[in-house]
Design a protein around this motif. Sequence first.
Motif: not given
Length: 361
Positions: A154-164, A171-175, A198-203, A211-217
């Motif tokens: 259930d966690a890996v076989n998602l609609d990744w475009d929708e999750q993105y 991402v737009e808030i953090l960028d 930069s903030t990356l969108n993990d799809k 299923g995360e967004v991440f950046t570097a401090p």
Amino acid sequence: MDPRIREHAQIIADHSADISDGDNVVINAPAAAEELVVALHEECAERGANPVYMNNSSRASRAFLRNHDGEFETPDHLLAMYEEMDAYIAVRGDVNASETADVDPETNAAHRRAMQPVLEERLSKKWCLTQFPTAGNAQLAGMSTEGYENFVWDAVNLDWDEQYEFQQQMVEILDDADEVHIVAGDETDVTMSVAGNSTLNDKGEKNLPGGEVFTAPVKDSVNGEVHFDMPLYRQGREISGVRVRFEDGRVESYSAERNEEVLDGVFETDEGARYLGELGIGMNRAIDQFTYNMLFDEKMGDTVHMAVGSAYPETVGEENEENESAEHVDMILDMSEDSIIEVDGEVVQRNGTFVFKDDFE
């Protein structure tokens, strides 16, 4: 073969690793994941790629580390193979998740330092890390084998475009952000700058599930205290109740209620292990329970994770210093209650609910 295994293999080949005609592909997986390895070989054959299978045995790794004497050397033969490959697929799946529990933390740290050139080469290529649902991981998660299988698929076989699209809002808030302020309960109050990074969108590409967004401090910007109230499982041992105090980016003090000596090994690996390399926000709602598996736990909704050690180069702006280390250790805090994330003084998440959701208050 369970059709979900073939679906997983197809997602890896097309969406995550982008395997193409002529690609030299290294597949690193335990014997327990043989069905996925078979399906991946089918996908490679259909695309004209050249797979090589490496059997990843935690028992063999334990035997080597416990019996090794002297300094570790970088394995040039392994490095040479990674230099020739185009794509790397790593599959996790434990028969015994505690197999390496009796390996000395200092030995692990020394081995990781020697392996750093190999890791850097591997990360420079197309790569994907994923999970095969084994009985060992099901037991660690406190789930039945069938229940864990359903959880993983259930966690890996998602609609990744929708999750993105869902994650892109964060991402737009953090960028465009400068300062991030995180408060949770009475023991977590920390600020950091992400300006210029930069903030990356993990799809579900390099990590599957995503299923995360991440950046570097910004390296020297982190100040405050964090209580990582969710445990992590490392080197076959559970580390729980971690508390860390940052001053000007550096970990100046820390403690753990259980297996603190494993943390000692992490922070003593090198100077970079004393700084944060990542700030991540979990957004995969299909991951709805804690399983002692960081590949899943860090993506869980209502969580934030911070990783001491190396930063992902693509998250670090040209004007900022990239934190370098042989370590990258994620630690998680629960944000579902009595918590906020502020970005430049504006609350963007409260008690796990994002500002762009209808039920945000």
